[in-house]
Design an enzyme around this catalytic site. Structure first.
Site, PDB file in Angstrom:
ATOM      1  CB  ALA A   1      -0.745   0.126   1.142  1.00 15.60           C
TER       2      ALA A   1
ATOM      3  N   GLY B   1       0.830  -4.923   1.121  1.00 17.06           N
ATOM      4  CA  GLY B   1      -0.204  -5.072   0.077  1.00 17.06           C
ATOM      5  C   GLY B   1       0.223  -5.543  -1.229  1.00 17.06           C
TER       6      GLY B   1
ATOM      7  CD  GLU C   1      -2.239  -7.625   2.649  1.00 14.34           C
ATOM      8  OE1 GLU C   1      -1.973  -6.557   2.248  1.00 14.34           O
ATOM      9  OE2 GLU C   1      -2.970  -8.008   3.669  1.00 14.34           O
TER      10      GLU C   1
ATOM     11  CD  GLU D   1       1.671  -5.404   5.794  1.00 16.11           C
ATOM     12  OE1 GLU D   1       2.455  -6.353   6.111  1.00 16.11           O
ATOM     13  OE2 GLU D   1       0.881  -5.495   4.666  1.00 16.11           O
TER      14      GLU D   1
HETATM   15  N1  3HC Z   1       4.663   3.520   0.336  1.00 16.48           N
HETATM   16  C1  3HC Z   1       4.856   4.736  -0.042  1.00 16.48           C
HETATM   17  N2  3HC Z   1       6.072   4.970  -0.520  1.00 16.48           N
HETATM   18  C2  3HC Z   1       6.987   3.956  -0.495  1.00 16.48           C
HETATM   19  C3  3HC Z   1       6.667   2.745  -0.163  1.00 16.48           C
HETATM   20  C4  3HC Z   1       5.254   2.486   0.316  1.00 16.48           C
HETATM   21  N3  3HC Z   1       5.051   1.188   0.645  1.00 16.48           N
HETATM   22  N4  3HC Z   1       7.787   1.850  -0.109  1.00 16.48           N
HETATM   23  C5  3HC Z   1       8.656   2.586  -0.770  1.00 16.48           C
HETATM   24  N5  3HC Z   1       8.250   3.846  -0.937  1.00 16.48           N
HETATM   25  C6  3HC Z   1       9.241   5.162  -1.427  1.00 16.48           C
HETATM   26  C7  3HC Z   1      10.390   5.592  -0.404  1.00 16.48           C
HETATM   27  O1  3HC Z   1       9.752   6.481   0.526  1.00 16.48           O
HETATM   28  C8  3HC Z   1      11.210   6.204  -1.388  1.00 16.48           C
HETATM   29  O2  3HC Z   1      10.911   7.382  -1.610  1.00 16.48           O
HETATM   30  P1  3HC Z   1      11.685   8.790  -1.720  1.00 16.48           P
HETATM   31  O3  3HC Z   1      12.454   8.053  -3.143  1.00 16.48           O
HETATM   32  O4  3HC Z   1      10.780   9.824  -2.012  1.00 16.48           O
HETATM   33  O5  3HC Z   1      12.375   8.824  -0.695  1.00 16.48           O
HETATM   34  C9  3HC Z   1      11.420   5.238  -2.466  1.00 16.48           C
HETATM   35  O6  3HC Z   1      10.066   4.550  -2.505  1.00 16.48           O
HETATM   36  C10 3HC Z   1      12.336   4.159  -2.742  1.00 16.48           C
HETATM   37  O7  3HC Z   1      12.341   3.543  -1.393  1.00 16.48           O
HETATM   38  P2  3HC Z   1      13.755   3.339  -0.882  1.00 16.48           P
HETATM   39  O8  3HC Z   1      14.423   4.607  -0.684  1.00 16.48           O
HETATM   40  O9  3HC Z   1      13.349   2.722   0.628  1.00 16.48           O
HETATM   41  O10 3HC Z   1      14.411   2.180  -1.622  1.00 16.48           O
HETATM   42  P3  3HC Z   1      14.793   0.875  -1.179  1.00 16.48           P
HETATM   43  O11 3HC Z   1      15.258   0.099  -2.712  1.00 16.48           O
HETATM   44  O12 3HC Z   1      15.888   1.141  -0.276  1.00 16.48           O
HETATM   45  O13 3HC Z   1      13.825  -0.062  -0.511  1.00 16.48           O
HETATM   46  C11 3HC Z   1      11.567  -1.233  -0.412  1.00 16.48           C
HETATM   47  C12 3HC Z   1      12.561  -0.394  -1.408  1.00 16.48           C
HETATM   48  C13 3HC Z   1      12.301  -2.523   0.192  1.00 16.48           C
HETATM   49  C14 3HC Z   1      10.378  -1.396  -1.186  1.00 16.48           C
HETATM   50  C15 3HC Z   1      11.491  -0.337   0.967  1.00 16.48           C
HETATM   51  O14 3HC Z   1      11.227   1.138   0.669  1.00 16.48           O
HETATM   52  C16 3HC Z   1      10.347  -0.626   1.898  1.00 16.48           C
HETATM   53  O15 3HC Z   1      10.614  -1.668   2.734  1.00 16.48           O
HETATM   54  N6  3HC Z   1       9.120  -0.060   1.689  1.00 16.48           N
HETATM   55  C17 3HC Z   1       8.194  -0.444   2.747  1.00 16.48           C
HETATM   56  C18 3HC Z   1       7.329  -1.470   2.306  1.00 16.48           C
HETATM   57  C19 3HC Z   1       6.158  -1.668   3.361  1.00 16.48           C
HETATM   58  O16 3HC Z   1       6.149  -1.389   4.438  1.00 16.48           O
HETATM   59  N7  3HC Z   1       4.991  -2.207   2.596  1.00 16.48           N
HETATM   60  C20 3HC Z   1       3.906  -2.283   3.540  1.00 16.48           C
HETATM   61  C21 3HC Z   1       2.998  -1.148   3.359  1.00 16.48           C
HETATM   62  S1  3HC Z   1       1.801  -0.999   4.556  1.00 16.48           S
HETATM   63  C22 3HC Z   1       0.425  -2.239   3.484  1.00 16.48           C
HETATM   64  O17 3HC Z   1       0.828  -2.759   2.672  1.00 16.48           O
HETATM   65  C23 3HC Z   1      -0.709  -2.195   4.284  1.00 16.48           C
HETATM   66  C24 3HC Z   1      -1.690  -3.197   3.502  1.00 16.48           C
HETATM   67  O18 3HC Z   1      -1.400  -4.462   4.406  1.00 16.48           O
HETATM   68  C25 3HC Z   1      -3.142  -3.083   3.449  1.00 16.48           C
END
Ligand code: 3HC
Ligand code: NAI
Length: 680
Positions: free
Chosen positions: A58, A99, A102, A122
Site C-alpha cells: 500500500a 499489500g 496480498e 506492516e
Molecule cells: N509507500 C509509499 N512510498 C514507498 C513505499 C510504500 N509502501 N515503499 C517505498 N516507498 C518510497 C520511499 O519512501 C522512497 O521514496 P523517496 O525516494 O521519495 O524517498 C522510494 O519509494 C524508494 O524507497 P527506498 O528508498 O526505501 O528504496 P529501497 O530500494 O532501499 O527499498 C523497499 C525499497 C524495500 C520497497 C522499501 O522502501 C520498503 O521496505 N518499503 C516499505 C514496504 C512496506 O512497509 N510495505 C507495507 C506497506 S503497508 C501495507 O501494505 C498495508 C496493507 O497490508 C493494507
C-alpha cells in the site's frame, strides 16, 4: 494497457520506483483486468512488476488521506483479481511486500524469481496486514510460517519460501514465460480456479496455535498493540473467509489511527529523508574503492568489518605489531564465528578477508581513497595522527575522524587540507548499528560531505548529516538526558526506579544500566577534561565520580550503579550506592522524595526536547526528523514513539513550555529554556 503474449494478457504494474499501490496503480490494475476480461483473445492474465519490485505494498503516504479511500480501494482490487473468471497469475521479481504480497496471494497462482523477496512488513509500521494477508498467508503457507513472517516483518527470498505452499513455482530466469505457461495451464484445466478464500483451516488447531504463540510475546512487544492484534486476526482464520477479512480490516483501521502507527510511519519517511542532502550539497561524490582505518580497537575493527562486507579493500593500520595482531584477530574471529554459525558461506568470508591489509606502515595510507581514524578519544593524540595522515594520504583522499565528542575543526586544522576532513561517527558495534553521523566541519567541502553520505549508504548505514558541535546530534542529546536522570537521583529516585520508568516508556535499557555497560570511566574521563571550563553554578552531580573512585566502573568491574553476579545485574542498588546518592542529595540540601514513573519519564523526555530545540536553532541538525532518526537508531529510543521531536509534537504546547520552565529552575546554571517554536 497490456500486451498479449499467445493468449495471455501481460499487465505490467506501472508506478515507479517500487509499485506502491496508490490510487493510480489500483485503477490501472482494475481497468487492465476489465479490458482483458472483455477481450476474447485473452485466456489468462499475468501481473508483473519491474526488477526492483512486484509491489512494495500500500502507498503509505496515502494513509489517513482521501486518496486511500479513493475507488478502487485495495480490497476492491484484490476482490476483482480473485473473482476473475480468467486465471490471474502473479509473476514476482524484486520485492512483494505488504499489500504487494496480498495482491499476489489474491491471484490464482504465484511464480517468483528465486531472488525475489516476499514479506508482510506492516508490523514495522505498527500495523497488521490489512488486505487479507493475515487470512491468506496461513491458508497458503501454514500458521507457523505466517506468524513468523507477520510478527518479524522480515522478508524472505523466494528460494527460502519454496516448498511452503505460498509459491507455485520458483525460477532462476524466464519469469514471464513461466507465469504465462501457468496461466495457460489454469485456463485449459477443467478444475475450478484455485482461490485462497476457498481454503479452510481447522478451528481447534488455530485456537491452540494462537494461545500457545501468544504466551511468547516479549515485554517490548506487549507495549505495542499491533503484536496483540496479529493474534486476534489469526484467530479469525478459523472463521469463513469474509468474516476473517472483516475482522482483519477492523483491526487494521484501529491500528492505522493509533499514535504508535503514526509514529512508526513518521520514522519510515524520516529515515529516507535523512539520507537526502540539501541542494547546496548535491554534488558528485568522490570515487571510493579502498578504505584505510587507523586504530584497530573496538571501533576500528567493527568499521573494518562493515567496509569488508561492502566489498572495499581495507588497510588496517595500528601503532605497533601487538595492537595490530589483536585488531586483526578481532576481524578474523568475527568472520570465523559467522561461518561456524552458518550465517556466512566460507567462500564469502574468505573473499572479504582477502581484501584486508593489516599494517603498521604509514606509507600504505597512500593507497586509500578514504581514511577513517579510530584511535583514542584524545584531541592531542588525534591531532598528531592527522598530521601523519596529512603527510601520507594521497591528494584528494577523504579524511574522516570517528570522534564521539571532539571538535572536528580542531582536528581538521592539524592538516593542511581541512576541506578534505569530516567526521564519520559510527556507533558501537560498528558492524551492527545502522546509524552513522556524518559531521560537516566549518571547512569541509560539499564533495567530501557527499562522499561521506554515499560511503555510508554503501556500508548499508543510515547516514545523518550533522554540524560540528559538542556531541553532534546524538551524544549531545543523550548527555542532556543522562544529566537529567542524574538530577533525579539527587532529587530522590534510585537508579533502578529511573531505569524501570524509562524501560516502561520503551527504551531498550535504562540510562544507568547503559552507563554500566559502556563503562563509567569513559564519562569520568570526559568530565575531568571538562572540569576547568565548567561554570561554578552548573548543577553538577558527582555520584558517578564517587562510584569510579571506589573502582565501580560498571559491568567490567562487576559493580557500577548496580552490582553484577556471574555477569547478571542485581536489580536493586546496594547500600554503598544508596549511601553515595543519599549523601549527594544531602550535600545539595535536598530532602529526598519519591518520583513517580510518569514524572521520571516526562523529565527525561523534556530534557531531550529542549536539547533538540537548541540543536535545530543552531543549525547542527538540519531537519527535526533527523533528530528522531538519530535517537531511535542509535540510543534505544522506542521507535513506536517516533523520537523526541515527534513525541513533543503530540503534547500540549502550553504544558511543554511550563514544564520546561520548571525544569530550568531545577536544572541550575546552563539548563536554560529553549524556544520550542522551532520544533512544534
Ligand atoms: N509507500 C509509499 N512510498 C514507498 C513505499 C510504500 N509502501 N515503499 C517505498 N516507498 C518510497 C520511499 O519512501 C522512497 O521514496 P523517496 O525516494 O521519495 O524517498 C522510494 O519509494 C524508494 O524507497 P527506498 O528508498 O526505501 O528504496 P529501497 O530500494 O532501499 O527499498 C523497499 C525499497 C524495500 C520497497 C522499501 O522502501 C520498503 O521496505 N518499503 C516499505 C514496504 C512496506 O512497509 N510495505 C507495507 C506497506 S503497508 C501495507 O501494505 C498495508 C496493507 O497490508 C493494507
Ligand atoms: P579502543 O581503545 O578500543 O581502540 C583504539 C585503538 O587505537 C587502539 O587499538 C590503539 O592501539 C589505537 N591507536 C592509538 N593511538 C594510535 C596511533 N597513534 N596510531 C595508530 N593506532 C593508534 O577505542 P575505541 O572504543 O575503538 O574508540 C576509538 C574512537 O572511536 C574514539 O575516538 C571513540 O570516542 C570513538 N567511538 C567509540 C565508541 C565506542 O562505543 N567505543 C562509539 C563511537 C565512537
Amino acid at each position: 494497457m497490456f500486451e498479449i503474449n499467445s493468449g495471455i494478457a501481460v499487465i505490467t504494474l506501472n508506478a515507479p520506483p517500487v509499485n506502491s499501490l496508490g490510487a493510480a496503480l489500483r485503477l490501472q490494475i482494475v481497468t487492465d483486468i476489465e479490458q482483458a476480461l472483455a477481450n476474447p483473445e485473452v485466456k489468462g492474465i499475468i501481473l508483473v512488476g519491474n526488477a526492483r519490485a512486484f509491489s512494495a505494498g500500500a502507498d503509505v503516504s496515502e494513509f489517513g488521506t482521501p486518496l486511500q479511500r479513493q475507488e478502487p480501494v485495495l480490497a476492491g482490487v484484490l476482490t476483482c483479481v480473485q473473482a476473475s473468471p480468467k486465471p490471474v497469475v502473479a509473476a514476482i521479481s524484486g520485492v512483494a511486500l505488504g499489500g504487494g504480497l496480498e495482491l499476489a496471494m489474491a491471484c490464482h497462482a504465484r511464480v517468483a524469481l528465486d531472488s525475489a523477496k516476499l514479506g508482510l512488513p506492516e508490523i514495522n509500521l505498527g500495523l497488521i496486514p490489512g488486505a487479507g494477508g493475515t487470512q491468506a498467508l496461513p491458508r497458503l503457507a501454514g500458521l507457523a510460517t505466517a506468524l513468523s513472517m507477520i510478527q518479524s516483518g522480515t522478508p524472505q527470498t523466494a528460494k527460502q519460501l519454496a516448498g511452503t505452499g505460498l509459491l507455485d513455482e520458483v525460477v532462476s530466469d524466464g519469469l514471464i514465460e513461466a507465469a504465462c505457461r501457468r496461466a495457460r495451464a489454469l485456463a485449459q484445466s477443467d478444475l475450478p480456479l484455485p482461490k485462497v478464500a476457498d481454503r479452510v483451516l481447522d478451528e481447534v488447531q488455530v485456537q491452540a496455535f494462537v494461545s500457545a504463540a501468544r504466551e511468547k510475546l516479549t515485554p517490548r512487544q506487549r507495549l505495542q498493540p499491533a503484536y496483540s492484534a496479529i493474534f486476534e486476526a489469526l484467530r479469525a482464520t478459523a472463521s469463513p473467509w469474509p468474516t476473517g477479512l472483516s475482522r482483519e480490516r477492523e483491526l487494521f483501521l484501529q491500528l492505522q489511527a493509533s499514535p504508535q502507527s503514526r509514529a512508526l510511519r513518521h520514522q519510515f519517511f524520516a529515515e529516507r529523508d535523512a539520507a537526502k542532502l540539501p541542494d547546496s550539497l548535491q554534488v558528485e561524490p568522490r570515487a571510493v574503492n579502498s578504505v584505510a582505518i587507523i586504530g584497530a580497537g573496538t571501533m576500528g575493527a567493527g568499521i573494518a568489518i562493515c567496509a569488508l562486507d561492502a566489498g572495499f579493500k581495507v588497510i588496517l593500520l595500528e601503532q605497533d605489531e601487538a595492537a595490530l595482531q589483536r585488531g586483526h584477530q578481532r576481524v578474523s574471529d568475527h568472520y570465523q564465528t559467522r561461518v561456524s554459525s552458518g550465517k556466512m558461506q566460507a567462500s564469502v568470508a574468505a573473499a572479504a578477508l582477502a581484501n584486508l591489509m593489516p599494517s603498521t606502515d604509514w606509507n600504505q595510507l597512500a593507497l586509500a581513497d578514504v581514511v577513517v581514524e579510530a584511535v583514542f578519544e584524545d584531541l592531542a593524540v588525534k591531532q598528531e595522527v592527522f598530521k601523519k595522515i596529512d603527510a601520507h594520504a594521497r591528494p584528494g583522499a577523504v579524511l574522516a575522524t570517528n570522534t564521539s565528542y571532539l571538535d572536528v575543526d580542531l582536528i581538521a586544522n592539524s592538516t593542511g587540507r581541512a576541506h578534505d576532513v569530516l567526521g564519520l561517527h559510527f556507533f558501537s558495534p560498528a558492524n551492527v548499528m545502522k546509524l552513522l553521523e556524518v559531521v560537516r566541519g566549518t571547512q569541509t567541502a560539499a564533495e567530501v560531505v557527499a562522499t561521506g553520505m554515499e560511503l555510508g549508504k554503501k556500508l548499508k548505514k543510515l547516514p545523518v548529516l550533522t554540524g560540528n558541535a559538542f556531541g553532534f546530534i546524538g551524544n549531545r542529546i543523550y548527555n542532556a538526558y543522562r544529566n537529567q536522570c542524574e538530577f533525579m537521583l539527587e532529587d530522590g529516585a534510585w537508579p533502578e526506579e529511573v531505569d524501570a520508568a524509562l524501560q516502561a516508556f520503551g527504551f531498550a535499557m535504562g540510562p544507568f544500566a547503559v552507563a554500566d555497560l559502556s563503562g563509567l570511566d569513559i564519562a569520568w574521563r570526559m568530565r575531568k577534561s571538562q572540569a576547568a571550563t565548567r561554570h561554578p553554578d552548573e548543577r553538577y552531580v558527582a555520584i558517578l565520580d564517587h562510584l569510579c573512585e571506589q573502582d565501580r566502573l560498571g559491568r567490567k568491574t562487576s559493580a557500577g550503579y548496580y552490582t553484577y553476579v556471574d555477569g547478571k545485574q542485581v536489580q536493586t542498588t546496594d547500600a554503598t550506592v544508596r549511601d553515595i546518592i543519599a549523601r549527594a542529595s544531602a550535600q545539595r540540601g535536598i530532602t529526598r522524595r519519591t518520583l513517580s514513573a510518569g514524572e521520571i519519564q516526562r523529565r527525561a523526555l523534556l530534557s531531550m526536547v529542549k536539547e533538540a530545540a537548541l540543536l535545530l536553532r543552531a543549525g547542527v541538525a538540519s531537519r527535526a526528523s533527523d533528530i528522531d532518526v538519530v535517537l531511535v537508531q542509535g540510543y534505544g529510543f522506542p521507535r513506536w514513539e517516533g523520537g523526541p521531536v515527534f513525541w513533543a509534537r503530540q503534547q500540549s504546547r502550553l504544558e511543554l513550555a511550563q514544564e520546561l520552565q520548571s525544569l530550568a529552575q531545577a536544572g541550575g546554571h546552563g539548563f536554560g529554556v529553549a524556544d520550542l517554536t522551532v520544533l512544534l
